[in-house]
Design an enzyme around this catalytic site. Structure first.
Site, PDB file in Angstrom:
ATOM      1  N   LYS A  13      50.424  64.437  27.846  1.00 49.04           N
ATOM      2  CA  LYS A  13      51.547  64.760  28.740  1.00 49.04           C
ATOM      3  C   LYS A  13      52.805  63.994  28.338  1.00 49.04           C
ATOM      4  O   LYS A  13      53.891  64.560  28.250  1.00 49.04           O
ATOM      5  CB  LYS A  13      51.202  64.420  30.203  1.00 49.04           C
ATOM      6  CG  LYS A  13      49.933  65.056  30.718  1.00 49.04           C
ATOM      7  CD  LYS A  13      49.631  64.652  32.142  1.00 49.04           C
ATOM      8  CE  LYS A  13      49.374  63.174  32.365  1.00 49.04           C
ATOM      9  NZ  LYS A  13      48.138  62.660  31.736  1.00 49.04           N
ATOM     10  N   ARG A  88      49.508  63.194  41.611  1.00 46.12           N
ATOM     11  CA  ARG A  88      48.171  62.848  41.124  1.00 46.12           C
ATOM     12  C   ARG A  88      47.087  63.190  42.144  1.00 46.12           C
ATOM     13  O   ARG A  88      45.912  63.030  41.857  1.00 46.12           O
ATOM     14  CB  ARG A  88      48.089  61.347  40.936  1.00 46.12           C
ATOM     15  CG  ARG A  88      48.435  60.691  39.631  1.00 46.12           C
ATOM     16  CD  ARG A  88      47.751  61.136  38.422  1.00 46.12           C
ATOM     17  NE  ARG A  88      47.311  60.050  37.587  1.00 46.12           N
ATOM     18  CZ  ARG A  88      48.076  59.455  36.662  1.00 46.12           C
ATOM     19  NH1 ARG A  88      49.297  59.853  36.446  1.00 46.12           N
ATOM     20  NH2 ARG A  88      47.577  58.481  35.950  1.00 46.12           N
ATOM     21  N   ARG A 127      45.474  55.049  20.898  1.00 49.23           N
ATOM     22  CA  ARG A 127      46.890  54.972  21.309  1.00 49.23           C
ATOM     23  C   ARG A 127      47.439  53.555  21.173  1.00 49.23           C
ATOM     24  O   ARG A 127      46.820  52.578  21.553  1.00 49.23           O
ATOM     25  CB  ARG A 127      47.038  55.416  22.764  1.00 49.23           C
ATOM     26  CG  ARG A 127      48.469  55.195  23.266  1.00 49.23           C
ATOM     27  CD  ARG A 127      48.772  55.871  24.559  1.00 49.23           C
ATOM     28  NE  ARG A 127      47.772  55.637  25.583  1.00 49.23           N
ATOM     29  CZ  ARG A 127      47.702  56.354  26.687  1.00 49.23           C
ATOM     30  NH1 ARG A 127      48.541  57.342  26.905  1.00 49.23           N
ATOM     31  NH2 ARG A 127      46.788  56.084  27.591  1.00 49.23           N
ATOM     32  N   ARG A 162      47.810  49.485  25.359  1.00 49.90           N
ATOM     33  CA  ARG A 162      48.018  49.345  26.805  1.00 49.90           C
ATOM     34  C   ARG A 162      46.834  48.613  27.420  1.00 49.90           C
ATOM     35  O   ARG A 162      45.690  48.876  27.044  1.00 49.90           O
ATOM     36  CB  ARG A 162      48.131  50.742  27.423  1.00 49.90           C
ATOM     37  CG  ARG A 162      49.549  51.117  27.800  1.00 49.90           C
ATOM     38  CD  ARG A 162      49.694  52.556  28.176  1.00 49.90           C
ATOM     39  NE  ARG A 162      48.845  52.999  29.267  1.00 49.90           N
ATOM     40  CZ  ARG A 162      48.893  54.230  29.778  1.00 49.90           C
ATOM     41  NH1 ARG A 162      49.762  55.107  29.301  1.00 49.90           N
ATOM     42  NH2 ARG A 162      48.092  54.578  30.756  1.00 49.90           N
ATOM     43  N   ARG A 173      39.424  55.921  35.026  1.00 50.35           N
ATOM     44  CA  ARG A 173      40.583  56.819  35.153  1.00 50.35           C
ATOM     45  C   ARG A 173      40.157  58.279  35.041  1.00 50.35           C
ATOM     46  O   ARG A 173      40.688  59.144  35.726  1.00 50.35           O
ATOM     47  CB  ARG A 173      41.628  56.488  34.076  1.00 50.35           C
ATOM     48  CG  ARG A 173      42.501  55.304  34.461  1.00 50.35           C
ATOM     49  CD  ARG A 173      43.140  54.634  33.271  1.00 50.35           C
ATOM     50  NE  ARG A 173      44.025  55.483  32.519  1.00 50.35           N
ATOM     51  CZ  ARG A 173      44.374  55.255  31.242  1.00 50.35           C
ATOM     52  NH1 ARG A 173      43.909  54.184  30.612  1.00 50.35           N
ATOM     53  NH2 ARG A 173      45.186  56.052  30.628  1.00 50.35           N
TER      54      ARG A 173
HETATM   55  P1  AP5 Z   1      49.858  60.568  25.641  1.00 47.17           P
HETATM   56  O1  AP5 Z   1      50.955  61.531  25.407  1.00 47.17           O
HETATM   57  O2  AP5 Z   1      50.185  59.128  25.804  1.00 47.17           O
HETATM   58  O3  AP5 Z   1      48.907  61.107  26.827  1.00 47.17           O
HETATM   59  P2  AP5 Z   1      49.159  61.114  28.408  1.00 47.17           P
HETATM   60  O4  AP5 Z   1      48.586  62.383  28.921  1.00 47.17           O
HETATM   61  O5  AP5 Z   1      50.572  60.824  28.730  1.00 47.17           O
HETATM   62  O6  AP5 Z   1      48.183  59.926  28.771  1.00 47.17           O
HETATM   63  P3  AP5 Z   1      48.300  58.674  29.780  1.00 47.17           P
HETATM   64  O7  AP5 Z   1      47.075  57.834  29.530  1.00 47.17           O
HETATM   65  O8  AP5 Z   1      49.629  57.989  29.686  1.00 47.17           O
HETATM   66  O9  AP5 Z   1      48.131  59.334  31.102  1.00 47.17           O
HETATM   67  P4  AP5 Z   1      47.670  58.693  32.366  1.00 47.17           P
HETATM   68  O10 AP5 Z   1      47.927  59.824  33.255  1.00 47.17           O
HETATM   69  O11 AP5 Z   1      46.351  58.089  32.465  1.00 47.17           O
HETATM   70  O12 AP5 Z   1      48.566  57.345  32.457  1.00 47.17           O
HETATM   71  P5  AP5 Z   1      49.835  57.015  33.273  1.00 47.17           P
HETATM   72  O13 AP5 Z   1      50.673  56.162  32.446  1.00 47.17           O
HETATM   73  O14 AP5 Z   1      50.403  58.196  33.917  1.00 47.17           O
HETATM   74  O15 AP5 Z   1      48.817  60.736  24.417  1.00 47.17           O
HETATM   75  C1  AP5 Z   1      47.686  59.915  24.296  1.00 47.17           C
HETATM   76  C2  AP5 Z   1      47.471  59.572  22.806  1.00 47.17           C
HETATM   77  O16 AP5 Z   1      47.153  60.771  22.111  1.00 47.17           O
HETATM   78  C3  AP5 Z   1      48.717  58.989  22.101  1.00 47.17           C
HETATM   79  O17 AP5 Z   1      48.300  58.028  21.186  1.00 47.17           O
HETATM   80  C4  AP5 Z   1      49.338  60.183  21.372  1.00 47.17           C
HETATM   81  O18 AP5 Z   1      50.002  59.772  20.199  1.00 47.17           O
HETATM   82  C5  AP5 Z   1      48.108  61.030  21.068  1.00 47.17           C
HETATM   83  N1  AP5 Z   1      48.373  62.467  21.087  1.00 47.17           N
HETATM   84  C6  AP5 Z   1      49.212  63.158  21.918  1.00 47.17           C
HETATM   85  N2  AP5 Z   1      49.172  64.470  21.649  1.00 47.17           N
HETATM   86  C7  AP5 Z   1      48.278  64.632  20.634  1.00 47.17           C
HETATM   87  C8  AP5 Z   1      47.799  65.768  19.909  1.00 47.17           C
HETATM   88  N3  AP5 Z   1      48.227  67.006  20.178  1.00 47.17           N
HETATM   89  N4  AP5 Z   1      46.880  65.571  18.942  1.00 47.17           N
HETATM   90  C9  AP5 Z   1      46.428  64.305  18.649  1.00 47.17           C
HETATM   91  N5  AP5 Z   1      46.860  63.159  19.273  1.00 47.17           N
HETATM   92  C10 AP5 Z   1      47.765  63.340  20.279  1.00 47.17           C
HETATM   93  O19 AP5 Z   1      49.185  56.149  34.473  1.00 47.17           O
HETATM   94  C11 AP5 Z   1      48.676  54.840  34.290  1.00 47.17           C
HETATM   95  C12 AP5 Z   1      48.229  54.268  35.629  1.00 47.17           C
HETATM   96  O20 AP5 Z   1      49.355  54.191  36.531  1.00 47.17           O
HETATM   97  C13 AP5 Z   1      47.203  55.123  36.384  1.00 47.17           C
HETATM   98  O21 AP5 Z   1      45.877  54.857  35.978  1.00 47.17           O
HETATM   99  C14 AP5 Z   1      47.473  54.707  37.832  1.00 47.17           C
HETATM  100  O22 AP5 Z   1      46.896  53.456  38.116  1.00 47.17           O
HETATM  101  C15 AP5 Z   1      48.982  54.543  37.867  1.00 47.17           C
HETATM  102  N6  AP5 Z   1      49.678  55.795  38.247  1.00 47.17           N
HETATM  103  C16 AP5 Z   1      50.509  56.544  37.485  1.00 47.17           C
HETATM  104  N7  AP5 Z   1      50.958  57.610  38.162  1.00 47.17           N
HETATM  105  C17 AP5 Z   1      50.417  57.535  39.398  1.00 47.17           C
HETATM  106  C18 AP5 Z   1      50.506  58.365  40.553  1.00 47.17           C
HETATM  107  N8  AP5 Z   1      51.234  59.485  40.575  1.00 47.17           N
HETATM  108  N9  AP5 Z   1      49.812  57.994  41.654  1.00 47.17           N
HETATM  109  C19 AP5 Z   1      49.061  56.862  41.667  1.00 47.17           C
HETATM  110  N10 AP5 Z   1      48.933  56.044  40.591  1.00 47.17           N
HETATM  111  C20 AP5 Z   1      49.602  56.383  39.461  1.00 47.17           C
END
Ligand code: AP5
Length: 271
Positions: A13, A88, A127, A162, A173
């Site tokens: 994403k 979420r 990542r 991270r 997660r």
């Molecule tokens: P990346 O693009 O980083 O994936 P992502 O979907 O953004 O993954 P996240 O882990 O950031 O999502 P998340 O939802 O768990 O974390 P968030 O920060 O929101 O890609 C991942 C890897 O794959 C990278 O290395 C990239 O280079 C690679 N890649 C990408 N596309 C590719 C492809 N096509 N082919 C191959 N490789 C590829 O949340 C973190 C924490 O914050 C949560 O656990 C929670 O505690 C809190 N939080 C965040 N939002 C909320 C909310 N709305 N409500 C409550 N808590 C929240």
């Protein structure tokens, strides 16, 4: 456009949100990034969020909604935005709908990233991100012998993993995603907002699929499945009778009816 990117952790994403930023100039609003920044700055929100983030749990809705409300009120969000990692759960989705209704700016599309479990785990394990500018990389894309340094930030700092990308937290997660975030698929499907893409492909191909999904006409709203109830089939309609028999005909025995039909035909021919 007001877009939500929906998908499991590591489904790509953030990477694709960045592409939409470059292509359409829309701001990326990532609750994960906003929370990580609040933690780093030691704000009240950050201190309250840190424990949940470290444990792979969702941060409390009131904190996340407070952050989102503040961010959506910033001037650059007036033209549209890409929401990455928010909402979420159903409560956040409902609160967002109320917020957007209040300003007369409903969502345009929700795009679901479909990636198999094994690939998600591989991507998260590899990542790395820049501690200065937040640019995201993956060790699987780096040629052997190449150093893991940011190519964007001016001083090219070494990349870091991270803290929540460890095995135990990732498993948590993914469970939280299944239990709390997955129900959003049906929620947005029932509103005719959901578009799905196969995001298990090279990054450029996923970008093309994402843009393709955004320009597709809005899908029809799907009915929500009744919870806990088996879907009942409508009873099949009885076949319509081929030809209706008049009352007069019905009164006569079948054999006589046939005879009178033959008689009439003979009379017509002799005329
Ligand atoms: P990346 O693009 O980083 O994936 P992502 O979907 O953004 O993954 P996240 O882990 O950031 O999502 P998340 O939802 O768990 O974390 P968030 O920060 O929101 O890609 C991942 C890897 O794959 C990278 O290395 C990239 O280079 C690679 N890649 C990408 N596309 C590719 C492809 N096509 N082919 C191959 N490789 C590829 O949340 C973190 C924490 O914050 C949560 O656990 C929670 O505690 C809190 N939080 C965040 N939002 C909320 C909310 N709305 N409500 C409550 N808590 C929240």
């Amino acid at each position: 456009m007001r877009i939500v990117l929906l998908g499991a952790p590591g489904s790509g994403k953030g990477t694709q949100a960045q592409r939409l930023v470059q292509r359409f100039g829309l701001p990326q609003i990532s609750t994960g990034d906003l929370l990580r920044s609040a933690v780093a700055r030691g704000t009240g929100y950050g201190l309250a969020a840190k424990a949940a983030m470290d444990a792979g749990q969702l941060v409390a809705d009131e904190i996340v909604l407070g952050i989102i409300r503040e961010r959506l009120a910033e001037p650059d969000a007036a033209r549209g935005y890409v929401l990455d990692g928010f909402p979420r759960n159903i409560a956040q989705a409902r609160a967002l709908a109320v917020m957007l209704k209040g300003i007369g700016q409903p969502l345009d599309a929700v795009v679901l990233f479909k990636v198999p479990y094994g690939e998600i785990v591989r991507r998260i394990a590899g990542r790395r991100s820049c501690p200065r500018c937040g640019a995201v990389y993956n060790i699987h894309d780096v040629a052997p012998g190449e150093t893991l340094r940011c190519t964007v930030a001016p001083d090219h700092p070494p990349l870091a993993q991270r803290p929540d990308d460890n095995e135990a937290t990732v498993a948590k997660r993914l469970t939280v995603y299944e239990q709390q975030t997955r129900p959003l698929i049906e929620h947005y499907e029932s509103q005719g907002l959901l578009r799905s893409i196969d995001a298990n492909a090279p990054t450029d191909m996923v970008t093309a699929r994402l843009i393709g999904a955004l320009v597709r006409p809005r899908p029809a709203a799907k009915k929500k499945r009744a919870e806990g109830k088996a879907v009942q089939k409508k009873p099949a309609k009885k076949k319509a009778a081929k030809k209706k028999t008049t009352k007069k005909q019905a009164a006569k025995p079948k054999a006589t009816r046939k005879k009178s039909v033959k008689k009439k035909a003979r009379a017509r021919r002799s005329r």
